[in-house]
Design an enzyme around this catalytic site. Structure first.
Site, PDB file in Angstrom:
ATOM      1  N   GLY A   1       0.832  -1.194   0.000  1.00 22.59           N
ATOM      2  CA  GLY A   1       0.000   0.000   0.000  1.00 22.59           C
ATOM      3  C   GLY A   1       0.867   1.245   0.000  1.00 22.59           C
ATOM      4  N   GLN A  54       2.808  10.194   1.201  1.00 24.50           N
ATOM      5  CA  GLN A  54       4.136   9.586   1.333  1.00 24.50           C
ATOM      6  C   GLN A  54       5.074  10.028   0.220  1.00 24.50           C
ATOM      7  OE1 GLN A  54       2.324   5.447   2.019  1.00 24.50           O
ATOM      8  NE2 GLN A  54       4.251   5.326   3.137  1.00 24.50           N
ATOM      9  N   CYS A  71       5.677   0.080   7.250  1.00 29.76           N
ATOM     10  CA  CYS A  71       5.320   1.229   6.420  1.00 29.76           C
ATOM     11  C   CYS A  71       6.527   1.593   5.569  1.00 29.76           C
ATOM     12  CB  CYS A  71       4.934   2.405   7.320  1.00 29.76           C
ATOM     13  SG  CYS A  71       4.458   3.876   6.404  1.00 29.76           S
ATOM     14  N   LEU A  72       6.282   1.907   4.295  1.00 34.17           N
ATOM     15  CA  LEU A  72       7.396   2.254   3.412  1.00 34.17           C
ATOM     16  C   LEU A  72       8.073   3.551   3.839  1.00 34.17           C
ATOM     17  CD1 LEU A  72       5.879   1.256  -0.060  1.00 34.17           C
ATOM     18  CD2 LEU A  72       7.568   0.004   1.300  1.00 34.17           C
ATOM     19  N   HIS A 123      -4.718   1.498   7.302  1.00 29.81           N
ATOM     20  CA  HIS A 123      -3.375   2.080   7.440  1.00 29.81           C
ATOM     21  C   HIS A 123      -3.175   3.196   6.404  1.00 29.81           C
ATOM     22  CE1 HIS A 123       1.218   1.458   7.819  1.00 29.81           C
ATOM     23  NE2 HIS A 123       1.079   2.258   6.778  1.00 29.81           N
ATOM     24  N   GLU A 124      -3.598   2.943   5.156  1.00 33.43           N
ATOM     25  CA  GLU A 124      -3.392   3.941   4.093  1.00 33.43           C
ATOM     26  C   GLU A 124      -4.299   5.155   4.279  1.00 33.43           C
ATOM     27  OE1 GLU A 124      -0.778   3.608   2.473  1.00 33.43           O
ATOM     28  OE2 GLU A 124      -0.476   1.507   3.003  1.00 33.43           O
ATOM     29  N   HIS A 136      -2.857   7.569   6.601  1.00 34.19           N
ATOM     30  CA  HIS A 136      -1.853   8.465   6.000  1.00 34.19           C
ATOM     31  C   HIS A 136      -2.502   9.756   5.490  1.00 34.19           C
ATOM     32  CE1 HIS A 136       1.997   6.424   6.027  1.00 34.19           C
ATOM     33  NE2 HIS A 136       1.484   5.301   5.563  1.00 34.19           N
TER      34      HIS A 136
HETATM   35 NI    NI Z   1       2.390   3.407   5.600  1.00 33.81          NI
END
Ligand code: NI
Length: 173
Positions: free
Chosen positions: A46, A51, A95-96, A137-138, A141
């Site tokens: 995701g 981000q 998380c990226l 989660h997304e 963000h």
């Molecule tokens: Ni994340």
């Protein structure tokens, strides 16, 4: 398609509430394609526009990560949770924007989400399992919230310090 650079926590752009998408334009469709490419390349399941430092309510995901699963790339504009189960689930999240750090997070086990597709159509879907965790989660963000915000302050600070150190090392490299 272009690979984009993913911001690393801490960054004020990750803490901002993203702006709603008024209309799905060609530019935003291209951005969604770039985000999917960037997510698969990372690799991740995701990614949210903030981000990349972009204030749009846009997320992409594909939780069909087992090799036998058929890929299912999704791009969701203005996603909204319209129902959450009382049942809760714990997943070890990552998380990226917080590379190589993982922690258990508890969330509703199932959610119903409504969003605009790249074609500008309204869609709704009931998500469970990893998909439910990922979509929540997304969407977090888009509201400037990271999974570490669910952790105890001490654990959150420890991870943040590790990320500051990582960013210093990346800046020197
Ligand atoms: Ni994340």
């Amino acid at each position: 398609m272009t690979l984009r650079t993913i911001l690393i926590h801490p960054d004020p752009r990750l803490k901002k509430v993203a702006a709603p998408v008024a209309e799905v334009t060609d530019d935003l469709r291209r951005l969604a394609d770039d985000m999917l490419e960037t997510m698969y390349d990372a690799p991740g399941i995701g990614l949210a526009a903030p981000q990349l430092g972009l204030s749009h309510r846009l997320i992409v995901m594909d939780c069909a990560k087992k090799e036998e699963d058929t890929p299912r790339p999704l791009a969701l504009f203005n996603p909204e949770v319209i129902w959450s189960s009382e049942d809760r689930n714990v997943y070890e999240e990552g998380c990226l924007s917080i590379p190589e750090q993982y922690a258990d997070v508890e969330r509703p086990a199932e959610v119903r989400v409504r969003w605009l597709t790249p074609e500008g159509k309204t869609e709704e879907e009931h998500f469970s399992g990893l998909w439910a965790t990922c979509v929540q989660h997304e969407i977090d963000h888009l509201n400037g919230k990271l999974f570490i915000d669910y952790l105890k302050p001490l654990k959150r600070q420890l991870i943040t310090r590790k990320m500051e150190k990582l960013k210093r090392e990346m800046a020197r490299a």
